[in-house]
Design an enzyme around this catalytic site. Sequence first.
Site, mmCIF file in Angstrom:
data_model
loop_
_atom_site.group_PDB
_atom_site.id
_atom_site.type_symbol
_atom_site.label_atom_id
_atom_site.label_comp_id
_atom_site.label_asym_id
_atom_site.label_seq_id
_atom_site.Cartn_x
_atom_site.Cartn_y
_atom_site.Cartn_z
ATOM 1 N N GLU A 1 47.513 5.516 8.772
ATOM 2 C CA GLU A 1 48.820 5.585 9.425
ATOM 3 C C GLU A 1 48.971 6.921 10.150
ATOM 4 O O GLU A 1 49.700 7.812 9.711
ATOM 5 C CB GLU A 1 49.921 5.329 8.392
ATOM 6 N N GLU B 1 57.872 1.274 10.691
ATOM 7 C CA GLU B 1 58.561 2.026 9.634
ATOM 8 C C GLU B 1 58.678 3.511 9.974
ATOM 9 O O GLU B 1 59.671 4.154 9.627
ATOM 10 C CB GLU B 1 57.845 1.838 8.295
HETATM 11 C C1 NOJ Z 1 55.051 0.692 2.886
HETATM 12 C C2 NOJ Z 1 55.097 -0.538 3.695
HETATM 13 O O1 NOJ Z 1 54.354 -0.380 4.873
HETATM 14 C C3 NOJ Z 1 56.547 -0.843 3.970
HETATM 15 O O2 NOJ Z 1 56.639 -1.947 4.833
HETATM 16 C C4 NOJ Z 1 57.250 -1.094 2.662
HETATM 17 O O3 NOJ Z 1 58.618 -1.293 2.897
HETATM 18 C C5 NOJ Z 1 57.095 0.090 1.719
HETATM 19 N N1 NOJ Z 1 55.730 0.451 1.627
HETATM 20 C C6 NOJ Z 1 57.605 -0.242 0.333
HETATM 21 O O4 NOJ Z 1 56.749 -1.168 -0.272
HETATM 22 CA CA CA Z 2 52.891 1.573 5.470
#
Ligand code: NOJ
Ligand code: CA
Length: 676
Positions: free
Chosen positions: A174, A478
Site C-alpha cells: 500500500e 481508504e
Molecule cells: C483494511 C482494509 O483494507 C479495509 O478495507 C478495512 O476496512 C480495514 N482493514 C478493517 O478491516
Molecule cells: Ca488495506
Amino acid sequence: MISKTSLLFGLSMLAIASPAAARECAQSPDKRLELCVSVEGGEALYEVKRGNVTVIAPSRLGLRFAGEADPRFTAIGHAKRSSVDTSWEQPWGEQRLIRDHHNDLSVTLAGDTALNKAVGVTFRLFDDGFGFRYDYAAIPAGQTVSVTTDQTQFRTVGAYQAWWYQGLGQERDEYLYTQTDARRITLAETPLTLKGDNGLYLSFHEAALVDFPSMLLEGNGAGTYSAWLMPWPDGTLAKKAGPFTTPWRTVLVGETPGALADSRIALNLNEPNKLPDIGKWFKPGKYVGIWWEMHLEKSTWGSGPTHGANTANVKRYIDFAAKYGFDGVLVEGWNKGWDGDWIANGDKFSFAEAYPDFDLPEITRYGKTRGVKLIGHHETGGGIENYARQLDAALELYADNGVSLIKTGYVRHSGTIVDGDGGRQWFAGQYAVHHHLDVVKRAAKLHIAINTHEPVKDTGLRRTWPNWVSREGARGQEFNAWGNPTNPPEHMTILPFTRMLAGPMDYTPGIFDIARSGKELTRRVQSTLATQLAEYIVIYSPIQMAADLPENYEARLDAFQFIRDVPADWEVSHTLQSAIGDYVVIARQPRGQGDWYLGGITDEEARKLTQRLDFLAPGKRYEAQIYADGPGADYRTNPAALTISKRLVTSADSLDLAMAPGGGVAIRFKLLDTRP
Ligand code: NOJ
Ligand code: CA
C-alpha cells in the site's frame, strides 16, 4: 607415457577449452520474440530479443539448495517443443474468451550436484511476452529440501524508466508509485513496469504462485534485476518435499502501456478452473457497506455508542441496496475482537461471536426478503494462527446464514504476521502464500467467494480458483479517508499498468462527498466526481463497491445513475489510449449486452483526448450517456462540477474527451438498434 592424472587433466581441459555451449532457441507464434537458453562457463543462461532489440541479455537461471555447493551446469538435454492455439472461457472476468497462443520450449539442464542434476525449465513464448518455470522433478519423493537462493535474473540493456515502490515496507503493497530511472530500483514489488528508450514497455511478474515465497526484484544499479524471495524467519526461502515446480517468472513485452494491460499471459499460465460450477454460486456484482463511515470516524468497528455494525444500521443499508439495485451489503466490525487498538488484536478476534447489537440470523433473513446478501468480513489483524484455528467454523457460520462472499483482511505491519510457532512472517512468504490459498480452497467447498485485503499479490490464480474474486494489494480508496497524504490524481493513471496487471482490485470507488466540508486537499479524495465514476471502468473487479454513504448518493442521484447502470462483468476490454502516470482510457463491453462503457482518467493536468469509437459495433446506433467534468471542474477547487449529456453516436464517430485537472469521464454507450 601418458599418466592417468594427465589424461584426466587433459579431459577436463578439453571440457573447458571446447565449451561447445549447448543452445536451444524458440520463437513466439508471430516470430517477433526469440528466446535462447544456453549453458556457458558452468552457468545456465537465457536471453530474449524482440526483432533486433535485446529485451533480456544473457541472464542466470536456477535455484540453490541448503547443503549443496553451487552447481555447475554442463549441458542442455531433452529439448522439447510444442505449440498451442486455443481459447478458453472465464466464468467471469474482464474478458470472456481468452486466447492461449504460445510456443513452448522445455529443456533439462544437467548440473553437477544431486539436487541440480536434472533441472527442467519450460519457456512459454506468447506474442506479448513470455514466462518460464523450473521443474525439480528429479528430487526423490519425500525428500525435504530448502531453497536458499533463486538465481533468476532479468538483465535489461539500455535506458528504462520504472514505476515502483520499495519492497518490504511496513504497509506491504500500500504505497504510492514513484517514477525513476530503473537503475535506481533497490528492491521492488512486482508487477514491475518499465518503459525503455527503445520503445518497449516491459513488466516483470510471476504467475501461479502456489506453495512458494513471492518474488520481489532486486536491482544492481546497472539494469539487472534479480529474484528476491520473501524468506521464512530462519532465512530459508522455500521449504519443499519431493519433486516440485516453481511459479512462472513472467515478462510482458509491448509497444504501448495498453499492450501490457490487455495481455492475458498471467491467466494463461495458470491451471484451468477447478470449480466448474462456480457460475451457480458466484455472480459478479456491486455492493455497498458499513465501511466508509468507520474510515471517516463517524462510527466505530468496536462496540460502544457509535458501533456501526448494529442491526438497525445494517437494515438501513439493506434497504438502500434493495432500492438502488445492489447485490450485497458488506458489514465490518460485527464480530467480537475490535475493541481497543484493533490493529494489535490479531490473537483476539472471534469469528463466530457477534456483538450484542448485531443479530446475524435476523439480518440475513431480512436481506433475503429484500433480495440483498450480507457480505461477510474476517479481519485477522495478521493473526493467521488465530484465524486458521477458527476458520472452518467461521466459514460454516457464514454458509449457514447464506453468506457467499467474504472480505478478509490482514492488517499488520509486514514482517510481523504471526504463525503457529510464534514466528514473524512476511505477508507474502511461503507461509502466507499457503495460508491464503488454503482459505480460498476451504471457502470453495462451502460455495463462498473471497476478497482478500492486505493480500499476497495476485498471480492469476483466479483462473484455477475463480472464487478468489478480488484483492486489495495497493493503495486503495481508504487512504483518501485518512490523509497523510491521500492518493494524488496520477495514482489512477499508474495502477492500470502496474498493480492491475496482476488481477482484479477491490479499490472501492465512488466517493461523492469529495470536498468533505472543506478538508484540505491532501486529506480528502483528490479527484473530480467524474473520475470517481470512471474508476468503475478503469479499475477492474468482478465485485465493485459503491463506497460512499447512502445519503451522499441520494444527494447526487444524477451521477449515481452511472453506478447503478455499470456492470461488473465483461465480454471484452480494450485499453484505448494511455501514458503511464498521465492518462488512461479504457472501454469494456458488458457480458450478454450490446452496450459499451468507457472510462477515462487524467492526472493533475487538464487534457483533451480525441477518441475514435471504432470499438462499437459497425452500423449500430448508440446513445452515449456522457458524465464529464463540468465547467470550472478542478479536483482542487471544484471537484463536484459534472455535466451529464446525451449524444447519438456510431462506430464511425469520434468523441472529444475533455478532462479537468484531476478529472475524468465516464460514458455508457446504450445500444439503440437491438435488431441483428
Ligand atoms: C483494511 C482494509 O483494507 C479495509 O478495507 C478495512 O476496512 C480495514 N482493514 C478493517 O478491516
Ligand atoms: Ca488495506
